[in-house]
Design a protein around this motif. Sequence first.
Motif, PDB file in Angstrom:
ATOM      1  N   PRO A 162      35.393  50.792  41.402  1.00 23.52           N
ATOM      2  CA  PRO A 162      35.735  49.542  42.086  1.00 23.52           C
ATOM      3  C   PRO A 162      35.840  48.369  41.121  1.00 23.52           C
ATOM      4  O   PRO A 162      36.709  47.509  41.277  1.00 23.52           O
ATOM      5  CB  PRO A 162      34.583  49.343  43.066  1.00 23.52           C
ATOM      6  N   THR A 163      34.965  48.335  40.104  1.00 21.51           N
ATOM      7  CA  THR A 163      35.024  47.230  39.146  1.00 21.51           C
ATOM      8  C   THR A 163      36.345  47.252  38.389  1.00 21.51           C
ATOM      9  O   THR A 163      36.998  46.221  38.208  1.00 21.51           O
ATOM     10  CB  THR A 163      33.857  47.345  38.152  1.00 21.51           C
ATOM     11  N   LEU A 164      36.758  48.461  37.956  1.00 14.59           N
ATOM     12  CA  LEU A 164      38.032  48.592  37.250  1.00 14.59           C
ATOM     13  C   LEU A 164      39.186  48.152  38.149  1.00 14.59           C
ATOM     14  O   LEU A 164      40.098  47.452  37.703  1.00 14.59           O
ATOM     15  CB  LEU A 164      38.254  50.040  36.819  1.00 14.59           C
ATOM     16  N   GLU A 165      39.112  48.567  39.414  1.00 10.55           N
ATOM     17  CA  GLU A 165      40.208  48.229  40.330  1.00 10.55           C
ATOM     18  C   GLU A 165      40.326  46.725  40.508  1.00 10.55           C
ATOM     19  O   GLU A 165      41.430  46.178  40.517  1.00 10.55           O
ATOM     20  CB  GLU A 165      39.991  48.910  41.683  1.00 10.55           C
ATOM     21  N   THR A 166      39.179  46.059  40.642  1.00  8.80           N
ATOM     22  CA  THR A 166      39.222  44.607  40.796  1.00  8.80           C
ATOM     23  C   THR A 166      39.825  43.986  39.545  1.00  8.80           C
ATOM     24  O   THR A 166      40.663  43.096  39.630  1.00  8.80           O
ATOM     25  CB  THR A 166      37.798  44.038  40.994  1.00  8.80           C
ATOM     26  N   ALA A 167      39.397  44.474  38.374  1.00  9.29           N
ATOM     27  CA  ALA A 167      39.903  43.913  37.125  1.00  9.29           C
ATOM     28  C   ALA A 167      41.417  44.074  37.045  1.00  9.29           C
ATOM     29  O   ALA A 167      42.140  43.157  36.663  1.00  9.29           O
ATOM     30  CB  ALA A 167      39.234  44.611  35.945  1.00  9.29           C
ATOM     31  N   ARG A 168      41.918  45.248  37.463  1.00  2.98           N
ATOM     32  CA  ARG A 168      43.346  45.519  37.371  1.00  2.98           C
ATOM     33  C   ARG A 168      44.125  44.623  38.334  1.00  2.98           C
ATOM     34  O   ARG A 168      45.149  44.056  37.975  1.00  2.98           O
ATOM     35  CB  ARG A 168      43.612  46.988  37.694  1.00  2.98           C
ATOM     36  N   SER A 169      43.599  44.505  39.568  1.00  4.18           N
ATOM     37  CA  SER A 169      44.352  43.717  40.548  1.00  4.18           C
ATOM     38  C   SER A 169      44.324  42.236  40.171  1.00  4.18           C
ATOM     39  O   SER A 169      45.249  41.505  40.441  1.00  4.18           O
ATOM     40  CB  SER A 169      43.799  43.933  41.955  1.00  4.18           C
ATOM     41  N   LYS A 170      43.270  41.804  39.487  1.00  2.00           N
ATOM     42  CA  LYS A 170      43.199  40.427  39.028  1.00  2.00           C
ATOM     43  C   LYS A 170      44.288  40.186  37.989  1.00  2.00           C
ATOM     44  O   LYS A 170      45.013  39.206  38.020  1.00  2.00           O
ATOM     45  CB  LYS A 170      41.831  40.159  38.402  1.00  2.00           C
ATOM     46  N   LYS A 171      44.403  41.175  37.070  1.00  2.00           N
ATOM     47  CA  LYS A 171      45.388  41.063  36.004  1.00  2.00           C
ATOM     48  C   LYS A 171      46.790  40.985  36.607  1.00  2.00           C
ATOM     49  O   LYS A 171      47.646  40.236  36.161  1.00  2.00           O
ATOM     50  CB  LYS A 171      45.269  42.290  35.086  1.00  2.00           C
ATOM     51  N   ARG A 172      46.967  41.823  37.656  1.00  2.00           N
ATOM     52  CA  ARG A 172      48.279  41.867  38.273  1.00  2.00           C
ATOM     53  C   ARG A 172      48.577  40.553  38.992  1.00  2.00           C
ATOM     54  O   ARG A 172      49.696  40.088  39.033  1.00  2.00           O
ATOM     55  CB  ARG A 172      48.340  43.026  39.269  1.00  2.00           C
ATOM     56  N   ARG A 173      47.517  39.985  39.571  1.00  2.00           N
ATOM     57  CA  ARG A 173      47.711  38.774  40.357  1.00  2.00           C
ATOM     58  C   ARG A 173      48.007  37.580  39.450  1.00  2.00           C
ATOM     59  O   ARG A 173      48.771  36.710  39.800  1.00  2.00           O
ATOM     60  CB  ARG A 173      46.474  38.501  41.213  1.00  2.00           C
ATOM     61  N   THR A 174      47.408  37.572  38.281  1.00  2.00           N
ATOM     62  CA  THR A 174      47.554  36.403  37.414  1.00  2.00           C
ATOM     63  C   THR A 174      49.014  36.146  37.016  1.00  2.00           C
ATOM     64  O   THR A 174      49.493  35.014  37.177  1.00  2.00           O
ATOM     65  CB  THR A 174      46.666  36.528  36.154  1.00  2.00           C
ATOM     66  N   PRO A 175      49.774  37.158  36.513  1.00  2.00           N
ATOM     67  CA  PRO A 175      51.175  36.882  36.200  1.00  2.00           C
ATOM     68  C   PRO A 175      51.962  36.468  37.436  1.00  2.00           C
ATOM     69  O   PRO A 175      52.796  35.546  37.364  1.00  2.00           O
ATOM     70  CB  PRO A 175      51.704  38.197  35.644  1.00  2.00           C
ATOM     71  N   ALA A 176      51.640  37.105  38.565  1.00  2.00           N
ATOM     72  CA  ALA A 176      52.347  36.768  39.795  1.00  2.00           C
ATOM     73  C   ALA A 176      52.141  35.304  40.136  1.00  2.00           C
ATOM     74  O   ALA A 176      53.070  34.574  40.473  1.00  2.00           O
ATOM     75  CB  ALA A 176      51.861  37.651  40.936  1.00  2.00           C
TER      76      ALA A 176
END
Lengths: 344, 285
Positions: A322-336
């Motif tokens: 879950p921690t990795l998933e949050t980190a990934r979705s955060k990364k994805r959200r930032t460029p968006a």
Amino acid sequence: MTAPGQTSRPVGARSPSWQAPSLLRGYAPIGAVALLLALVPIFFQNSPSRMTVIIVGMLFAAYAISFNIIFGSTGQLFLCTGALAGIGGFSSAILSERGVPMLVSIPLGGLLAALVGGLLSWVAVRRSLDTIFTGVVTLAFSLSYDNLVLGRKDLTGGETGLRVGAGSDTILTDQVKPYYVFLALVVAYLVLYRAIQRSHLGWAFRALRDDEVAAELAGVNVARYRVYAGLIGSGMLGIAGALFAHHRGFIGPTTYAFGDVDVRVLVMLTFGGVGSLLGPVLGAIVFTILDEILVGFNQLRIVLYGVTIVALFLGFRRGVIPTLETARSKKRRTPAASTKSAED
Amino acid sequence: MTAVVLDGIVLGLQLGLLGVGLTLVYGLGGVLNLAHGQFAVLGAIVIARMLDASFSLWVAIPVGLVCIGLVGLLIDLTLMRPVYKLRGEERVLLGLLLMLGVGTIIDGLLEWRYPIEALSIRISGDPVPILGVSMRIGGLVGSGIALVAGAALFVFFRFSTFGRATRSVIQDEEGARLCGINPATVRTTIFALSAVLAGLVAIARAMTAPIVVTGGVRLTILALIVAVVGGLGSVSGAFLAGILLGVVSTVSAFYIGSYITSIILLATAAITIVFRPSGLLGHRP
């Protein structure tokens, strides 16, 4: 609020045209993991002792996925993982000894475990919405199981254990073939877990995990869905335990003991991430490797597990996945977000 | 038959004292101490080590009790802090899991350092006839300890200011806070007291059967069953349930076989939960 009819739709299925990609997205991680794990025997097939350890690791992955359905999906702390697996293992072994074919006795063992687990779940959730009773009832059941195994020597062999002959000269003997059997079991359990997540059961599980009272008010029969989770998870534990009994050819009181199974499964699941698809598998792999490294320090390993429980629940309750998933979705959200601001 | 029932009462008083410690901690802070049995074993092993070093029983017992009390105090002041910050179900779950971890640590350490250590206290004296049955002196002294401890607890909770403060926190934490009682102090004290009670159980029990290093989980589970049947948070309920379960288990062990007792205990707990979730003398909403 969504209408009741809509809740039975699979996750992510916004319209029929999205069905295929979301299906792919849902099951692709399982395929990837299966492929990676299928390569393991190439490196270790010449070392029987290593293969034994790896097979036990796969067994624990199966345990942890089953426990994840009970604990991760519906928040019932079953402290009898080992006992339920043992019910499956012993009953299947005893049936096989009396001439029932293995292919029948293993599902029967699973069925018995499912019934027992469902009953425990029913007792614990019947009156109140309290986790405490689940813990107490299942722990007491662990003790009863232990005494039963030691007491009914005529059936279980007591302290000396039970020789299980039905699995010899089949696909379950040797090292590499049974590894693939257990891998198939783990993959099947993962597929089942994902399928449950995407069904109406999954919706109910998520609702009652997030907010029990709200779920109950929204018309989810919390007690009933908890019992379903108890039934399914316990049945899976029973089948895994039965399969292991036939593979190992020998089971005793320590094969499914509380200290050896329950504590480890809890640590593996919590480390990987409670309620995540691949968390249990990751936890099982990491702790199997760690166990192998610490093989010389027998009792200290138990201490290590205790310390890990305390540390994980104090500081890292979410787990790795879950921690990795949050980190990934955060990364994805930032460029968006940045493109959006650029547009503005 | 009388002998079996009397044996059951001897066992039941030990079970009652075991359940009281667990039930108090749960009633106060919502922490289900899954290391309670391990506390008892830890106390027993400290005493056994001191006896091995040829200290007298009168030195070993107080030292053992103080040691286990300090362990309880330390755990409450460190590990239980984050637990008490949570509310409701989350607090229960975290407390339970942390104590499971602590129990595992104690188990592992003891099995690693002293795998064959055991505490058994022999008290010399002739058997005493009670109701036509000659009872061994060890069991009687053990029961005496449990009875005295139980009576002391009763007086403490009924008549002392601190005892009444404790009961008020069990009833209503917020209300107690408004009356100027600090729940944290009460909880810490009772947690340490409960650990001492666990040690006391170990001593009382060691007079009839040896306390072995691996017996912790078993004692914890017995304590849980007693506490649930008696009603979580109720002192007199724990003793009543202890005696009831003690008699039930010795009678069933005598007539059926010892492997059946834990199943009967489990069934008793399950029936209590189904038909009377708050326990025999419980008064929780």
